[in-house]
Write a protein that holds these residues in place. Sequence first.
Motif, PDB file in Angstrom:
ATOM      1  N   GLN A 182       3.612 -53.020  -8.474  1.00  0.00           N
ATOM      2  CA  GLN A 182       4.390 -53.895  -8.431  1.00  0.00           C
ATOM      3  C   GLN A 182       2.394 -55.512  -8.372  1.00  0.00           C
ATOM      4  O   GLN A 182       3.181 -56.603  -8.912  1.00  0.00           O
ATOM      5  CB  GLN A 182       4.800 -54.797  -7.106  1.00  0.00           C
ATOM      6  N   LEU A 183       1.404 -54.931  -8.509  1.00  0.00           N
ATOM      7  CA  LEU A 183       0.559 -55.773  -8.328  1.00  0.00           C
ATOM      8  C   LEU A 183       0.346 -56.115 -10.326  1.00  0.00           C
ATOM      9  O   LEU A 183       0.015 -57.096 -10.460  1.00  0.00           O
ATOM     10  CB  LEU A 183      -1.073 -55.196  -8.154  1.00  0.00           C
ATOM     11  N   LEU A 184       0.711 -55.611 -11.225  1.00  0.00           N
ATOM     12  CA  LEU A 184       0.940 -55.849 -12.606  1.00  0.00           C
ATOM     13  C   LEU A 184       2.150 -56.260 -12.604  1.00  0.00           C
ATOM     14  O   LEU A 184       1.848 -57.101 -13.972  1.00  0.00           O
ATOM     15  CB  LEU A 184       0.167 -54.128 -12.862  1.00  0.00           C
ATOM     16  N   ALA A 185       3.052 -56.151 -12.282  1.00  0.00           N
ATOM     17  CA  ALA A 185       3.825 -56.699 -13.093  1.00  0.00           C
ATOM     18  C   ALA A 185       3.921 -58.014 -12.533  1.00  0.00           C
ATOM     19  O   ALA A 185       4.524 -59.705 -12.970  1.00  0.00           O
ATOM     20  CB  ALA A 185       5.576 -55.704 -11.828  1.00  0.00           C
ATOM     21  N   ASP A 186       3.544 -58.690 -10.888  1.00  0.00           N
ATOM     22  CA  ASP A 186       3.362 -59.521 -10.276  1.00  0.00           C
ATOM     23  C   ASP A 186       1.929 -61.182 -10.933  1.00  0.00           C
ATOM     24  O   ASP A 186       1.907 -62.147 -10.750  1.00  0.00           O
ATOM     25  CB  ASP A 186       3.186 -60.121  -9.000  1.00  0.00           C
ATOM     26  N   PHE A 187       0.940 -60.008 -11.006  1.00  0.00           N
ATOM     27  CA  PHE A 187      -0.244 -60.445 -11.699  1.00  0.00           C
ATOM     28  C   PHE A 187      -0.735 -60.106 -12.613  1.00  0.00           C
ATOM     29  O   PHE A 187      -1.196 -58.562 -12.907  1.00  0.00           O
ATOM     30  CB  PHE A 187      -0.760 -60.456 -10.669  1.00  0.00           C
ATOM     31  N   PRO A 188      -0.170 -60.132 -14.164  1.00  0.00           N
ATOM     32  CA  PRO A 188      -0.084 -59.034 -15.159  1.00  0.00           C
ATOM     33  C   PRO A 188      -1.856 -59.507 -15.663  1.00  0.00           C
ATOM     34  O   PRO A 188      -2.063 -58.677 -15.937  1.00  0.00           O
ATOM     35  CB  PRO A 188       0.496 -59.994 -16.435  1.00  0.00           C
TER      36      PRO A 188
END
Length: 134
Positions: free
Chosen positions: A117-123
């Motif tokens: 979720q972190l990588l999806a929301d904050f690339p």
Amino acid sequence: GPIYEALAGSGLQDPALKEVYYRRAFCRDQGKDFEKTLAGWKEFAARYADDPRTPAALTEAAFALQELKRPTEAVAVLDDLIARYPKSTEREAALNQAALLRLSLNDVPGMERNYRQLLADFPKTKYADQANYW
């Protein structure tokens, strides 16, 4: 500190009362009594869920819970922040911290969910190296 404790029970009304609760929690945060710190931030967040400072208050509550060695409760507070405040500037760090706490609790699937979720929301997150490792 003590003035805000007194003002909290003085019959003040909002918006002044909101400031008293916030400043009281902030003053408590300056000490090492993490139970009082936790209570102050949670009380502010419960009373003023729509205040723009509430995500930061939840972050501080999670830190207090970590200091109190209550990681499961800290994760629950961070999960609440992540779910209820999707546009918060605190969310990126909350996702990372929740992932780290889940790892400490041996909840690898939960940690992986947080990192995805972190990588999806904050690339472009500053936590990308750590998130991609897992």
